[in-house]
Scaffold this motif. Structure first.
Motif, short mmCIF file in Angstrom:
data_model
loop_
_atom_site.label_atom_id
_atom_site.label_comp_id
_atom_site.label_asym_id
_atom_site.label_seq_id
_atom_site.Cartn_x
_atom_site.Cartn_y
_atom_site.Cartn_z
N HIS A 60 0.85 -1.19 0.00
CA HIS A 60 0.00 0.00 0.00
C HIS A 60 0.88 1.23 0.00
O HIS A 60 2.11 1.13 0.08
CB HIS A 60 -1.00 -0.01 1.17
CG HIS A 60 -0.40 0.10 2.54
ND1 HIS A 60 0.45 -0.86 3.07
CD2 HIS A 60 -0.53 1.05 3.52
CE1 HIS A 60 0.79 -0.51 4.31
NE2 HIS A 60 0.22 0.64 4.59
N HIS A 62 1.24 3.86 2.05
CA HIS A 62 1.82 4.56 3.20
C HIS A 62 3.34 4.55 3.03
O HIS A 62 3.93 3.56 2.58
CB HIS A 62 1.42 3.87 4.52
CG HIS A 62 0.06 4.29 4.99
ND1 HIS A 62 -0.74 3.48 5.77
CD2 HIS A 62 -0.63 5.44 4.79
CE1 HIS A 62 -1.88 4.14 6.03
NE2 HIS A 62 -1.82 5.31 5.45
N HIS A 65 6.03 1.95 3.67
CA HIS A 65 6.00 0.72 2.86
C HIS A 65 6.47 0.94 1.42
O HIS A 65 6.71 -0.03 0.71
CB HIS A 65 4.59 0.12 2.85
CG HIS A 65 4.15 -0.27 4.22
ND1 HIS A 65 4.16 -1.57 4.68
CD2 HIS A 65 3.74 0.49 5.28
CE1 HIS A 65 3.76 -1.60 5.94
NE2 HIS A 65 3.50 -0.36 6.33
N HIS A 148 -7.34 -1.73 5.73
CA HIS A 148 -6.35 -0.77 6.24
C HIS A 148 -6.44 0.53 5.45
O HIS A 148 -6.63 1.60 6.01
CB HIS A 148 -4.94 -1.38 6.14
CG HIS A 148 -3.86 -0.45 6.59
ND1 HIS A 148 -3.72 -0.04 7.89
CD2 HIS A 148 -2.87 0.18 5.88
CE1 HIS A 148 -2.68 0.79 7.97
NE2 HIS A 148 -2.17 0.95 6.76
N ASP A 170 0.09 -4.06 6.57
CA ASP A 170 -0.77 -3.39 7.55
C ASP A 170 -2.22 -3.82 7.32
O ASP A 170 -2.70 -3.84 6.19
CB ASP A 170 -0.67 -1.87 7.40
CG ASP A 170 0.71 -1.35 7.78
OD1 ASP A 170 1.59 -2.17 8.10
OD2 ASP A 170 0.89 -0.12 7.74
N HIS A 202 -5.41 -1.14 12.27
CA HIS A 202 -4.23 -1.94 12.62
C HIS A 202 -4.67 -3.05 13.58
O HIS A 202 -5.81 -3.07 14.02
CB HIS A 202 -3.16 -1.07 13.30
CG HIS A 202 -2.34 -0.26 12.33
ND1 HIS A 202 -1.50 -0.84 11.41
CD2 HIS A 202 -2.22 1.08 12.17
CE1 HIS A 202 -0.89 0.12 10.71
NE2 HIS A 202 -1.31 1.29 11.14
ZN LIG Z 1 -0.13 1.51 6.52
#
Ligand SMILES: [Zn+2]
Ligand SMILES: [Zn+2]
Length: 259
Positions: A60, A62, A65, A148, A170, A202
């Motif tokens: 993903h 974020h 990552h 998530h 996540d 989470h």
């Molecule tokens: Zn994340």
């Protein structure tokens, strides 16, 4: 399969935990599971053959990552001898990876997409249910949407006649994810918080262990550990809730994954 934990941490900088990244060696090739900003340096630190990496998986968008993707592509370009590399680098994962890279690339004309070897992108929309995807020859792979982010995906890979690894990345709690991860030889599961998690997006320990009870992996590797875990013995807490084999991820941990 062999797994090297590059980053067991999160978006919060930590002295002993880099942000999310795992090096996976399979009979079909090497795969980097998530590429945080720390990942390029951590691969070098572990003496891994990063210049010949076969594939990158981005779960993903974020930044803990995926923020290492642009620096990795910028770095590999200038690796001495890279012009001899002919095999492609395949980048797989959620929707939006190329959009993110293009925005960076256009800011200063970094030439991230101009490599001496072919670059191939495969972005997947979140599927309604588990979905098979083509990754590397000799490896079967499936993806699953996780609660998530809209784009976030879990990955399940199985070597031909070999072991199965599942990487949740996540996620919030999901019985569908437990089913997706069922009977994996190694389940890499996030366990962001100890208790009283501040968000449903989470897992805290009780959620992770409930998921493990349902999924029954041969080995469970708990990762994505926020600094609050520094004060808690994760493995002994995990053992109180599940009698399977649960390990706390640490940077530099190496696991052989067998069937
Ligand atoms: Zn994340
Ligand atoms: Zn994260």
């Amino acid at each position: 399969m062999k797994l090297v934990v590059l980053g067991s941490g999160t978006s919060v900088p930590h002295p002993r935990r880099a942000s999310a990244a795992f090096w996976l060696e399979t009979a079909a090739g090497s795969i980097l599971l998530d590429c945080s900003a720390d990942a390029p340096h951590r691969m070098a630190q572990e003496n891994l053959d990063w210049a010949n990496l076969d594939a990158i998986w981005i779960s993903h968008l974020h930044l803990d990552h995926c923020a290492g993707l642009a620096p990795f592509l910028f770095g590999i370009k200038w690796m001495p001898g890279i012009d001899r590399r002919k095999k492609p680098l395949r980048i797989f994962g959620c929707e939006g990876i190329q959009k993110l890279l293009k925005a960076t690339d256009q800011t200063n004309n970094y030439g991230l997409f101009e490599q001496p070897f072919p670059l191939a992108f495969h972005e997947f929309a979140p599927p309604e249910s588990r979905q098979p995807v083509e990754m590397l020859n000799g490896l079967s792979a499936e993806i699953f949407s996780t609660p998530h982010r809209d784009e976030s995906l879990a990955l399940r890979v199985t070597e031909m006649n070999g072991p199965t690894l599942v990487y949740s990345s996540d996620t919030g709690y999901s019985e569908g994810l437990a089913e997706f991860a069922r009977s994996a030889d190694l389940l890499i599961l996030e366990c962001s918080f100890y208790q009283n998690k501040p968000t449903a997006k989470h897992l805290e320990l009780a959620d992770a262990m409930l998921l493990a009870q349902l999924a029954e992996p041969a080995t469970l590797l708990l990762t994505h550990l926020y600094p609050e875990w520094d004060a808690v013995n994760l493995e002994s807490e995990a053992r109180r809730l599940w009698d399977g084999k649960a390990l706390a991820a640490t940077d530099g941990l190496i696991l052989d994954v067998d069937k």
